[in-house]
Design an enzyme around this catalytic site. Sequence first.
Site, short mmCIF file in Angstrom:
data_model
loop_
_atom_site.label_atom_id
_atom_site.label_comp_id
_atom_site.label_asym_id
_atom_site.label_seq_id
_atom_site.Cartn_x
_atom_site.Cartn_y
_atom_site.Cartn_z
N GLU A 102 0.88 -1.17 0.00
CA GLU A 102 0.00 0.00 0.00
C GLU A 102 0.91 1.21 0.00
O GLU A 102 1.49 1.55 1.02
CB GLU A 102 -0.88 0.03 1.27
CG GLU A 102 -1.76 -1.18 1.45
CD GLU A 102 -2.98 -1.18 0.55
OE1 GLU A 102 -3.11 -0.28 -0.31
OE2 GLU A 102 -3.81 -2.08 0.69
N CYS A 160 -2.32 8.94 2.55
CA CYS A 160 -2.14 8.42 1.18
C CYS A 160 -3.39 8.67 0.36
O CYS A 160 -3.31 8.89 -0.84
CB CYS A 160 -1.81 6.94 1.24
SG CYS A 160 -2.97 6.02 2.24
P1 NAP Z 1 8.47 5.19 4.49
O1 NAP Z 1 9.68 5.97 4.68
O2 NAP Z 1 8.39 4.24 3.37
O3 NAP Z 1 8.24 4.42 5.88
C1 NAP Z 1 7.24 3.45 6.04
C2 NAP Z 1 7.82 2.27 6.78
O4 NAP Z 1 8.80 1.62 5.96
C3 NAP Z 1 8.56 2.63 8.06
O5 NAP Z 1 8.35 1.63 9.00
C4 NAP Z 1 10.01 2.69 7.63
O6 NAP Z 1 10.90 2.48 8.68
C5 NAP Z 1 10.05 1.56 6.65
N1 NAP Z 1 11.09 1.66 5.63
C6 NAP Z 1 11.64 2.78 5.10
N2 NAP Z 1 12.52 2.43 4.15
C7 NAP Z 1 12.54 1.10 4.09
C8 NAP Z 1 13.27 0.15 3.28
N3 NAP Z 1 14.15 0.52 2.37
N4 NAP Z 1 13.04 -1.17 3.49
C9 NAP Z 1 12.15 -1.57 4.41
N5 NAP Z 1 11.44 -0.73 5.19
C10 NAP Z 1 11.64 0.59 5.02
O7 NAP Z 1 7.17 6.04 4.35
P2 NAP Z 1 6.81 7.39 5.08
O8 NAP Z 1 7.50 8.50 4.38
O9 NAP Z 1 7.01 7.26 6.54
O10 NAP Z 1 5.22 7.42 4.81
C11 NAP Z 1 4.67 8.17 3.82
C12 NAP Z 1 4.37 7.36 2.58
O11 NAP Z 1 3.53 6.25 2.87
C13 NAP Z 1 3.62 8.18 1.57
O12 NAP Z 1 4.07 7.95 0.27
C14 NAP Z 1 2.19 7.69 1.73
O13 NAP Z 1 1.36 7.95 0.65
C15 NAP Z 1 2.40 6.25 2.02
N6 NAP Z 1 1.23 5.68 2.70
C16 NAP Z 1 0.43 4.83 2.00
C17 NAP Z 1 -0.72 4.32 2.58
C18 NAP Z 1 -1.61 3.36 1.84
O14 NAP Z 1 -2.45 2.74 2.47
N7 NAP Z 1 -1.48 3.20 0.55
C19 NAP Z 1 -1.04 4.68 3.88
C20 NAP Z 1 -0.20 5.57 4.55
C21 NAP Z 1 0.94 6.06 3.94
P3 NAP Z 1 11.73 3.72 9.32
O15 NAP Z 1 10.74 4.62 9.94
O16 NAP Z 1 12.63 3.05 10.29
O17 NAP Z 1 12.46 4.38 8.18
#
Ligand code: NAP
Length: 462
Positions: A231, A265
Amino acid sequence: MFISKNPATEEIMAEFPEISREMLAQKLAIAHDTFLQWRETSFAFRAERMRRLAELLQHHAREYGELIAKEMGRPINSPLFSAVAEVEKSGKVCAWYAENAEKILAPEIVASDASESFVRFDPLGPILAVMPWNFPLWQVFRFAAPALMAGNVGLLKHASNVPQCARAIEELFQRAGFPEGAFQNLFIGVPEVEVVIRDQRVAAVTLTGSERAGRSVAAIAGDVIKKTVLELGGSDPFIVLADADIEAACTVGVNARLQNAGQSCIAAKRFIVVKNIAQAFIDGYRKKYEALRLGDPMDEATDVGPLVNEKMLSEIERQVNESVKKGARVEIGGRRRAGRGYFFEPTILSDVKKGMPAYEEELFGPVAAVMVADDENDAIRIANDTSFGLGASLWTRDVEKAKQLAARVEAGAVFINGMVKSDPRLPFGGVKRSGYGRELSSYGIKEFVNIKTVWVNPQPRY
Ligand code: NAP
């Protein structure tokens, strides 16, 4: 290190060290052992605990709402999706799966050349959930409730800035009577995510977050042939056609864009308005923004809180500034607020065109990008002119026409005369680079099961 920092005050509230590799190995062993027992339990046994969890969330909605407000900044009681409402909604998803999992996963009898043949839905094992901070309880419970009701066990790698929420969720499962290994929080960093995915005992992984993280997790899981659900981001269009109820679109458009300070999102991000009503929409929409209160998430009167951290604040500031340099017009807002905390003024940009960040990128903050379309066909073209495909909102008084247009919108959900939202009863997920797989509803619970065919006395020929 997992650091809990209040984004309104910049105060560090708590810090938690990452667990050692040895501790991680122990937790994976507990998850596997628990799974072997948990999968043998009845739906009634699991549902009793899931109902208790729902009750705990409902009864303590204020307490956990305060934790969300302090740790990631969503206003405690804003009429836009509040922190308390998130906790209540988390309780609802638990209650819904407690009530419905057994029905959804009942074996399906299918006639064949066998004396009896049916499909059963068996659990897979420990499932890793990599989760974001923006809805720190809801995102986790919408994964965990169906996964555990199906007989799987859960492992959580939560975002590193919401450790208090992560810990509170694990405690909630224990208070509700789940065995220790049914749901475990792992204070691990990104490198350990790979270790967990590659562990033979872990069956699958779900990630909600950025494209970057999704790509990485899916590549590792692909390497070891494990199921993933992703997601990811969204840049949802909010399409206003010439015959729309403009006042209603403006009112709902505020919530659709500004809930959680725009860090959702499925927030409406691109407002695509047909040219003969464009000015009326912008004027009406600006008036709604003028009435909003930006402020401390713990203040009951606050509508819009801060962004989660300096990085997200700088990013939205860059996107606004670059778009303005390329010709976008600031109708209201447009700046960060001076002083402590990561506040950005609720902003409307008009004259947004292709090539600007506000057109091309996901705006993860309180900024609405207004684009003008020639007519409804042009509006659908612009709506689909994005790499994302999560949700879409379509405003017109002609519902039959809207239902036909819905088929042409490249998104996992289309809402006619309403804002995009999620509900346990209906599937949720995206297409294109918003990810794949579905959460919620009967579709969501079937993502992490073995769809197993059983034949009894089949005919001995093809
Ligand atoms: P993010 O950096 O991808 O973080 C999300 C999760 O992934 C965190 O637990 C993060 O851990 C982990 N993570 C980061 N890089 C990783 C990698 N290379 N490998 C494995 N895990 C990794 O996302 P964000 O910036 O916090 O959140 C915003 C994004 O999420 C936006 O693009 C938003 O649209 C999307 N989102 C989508 C939905 C949906 O349902 N489609 C819902 C909410 C948010 P750390 O915190 O330790 O880096």
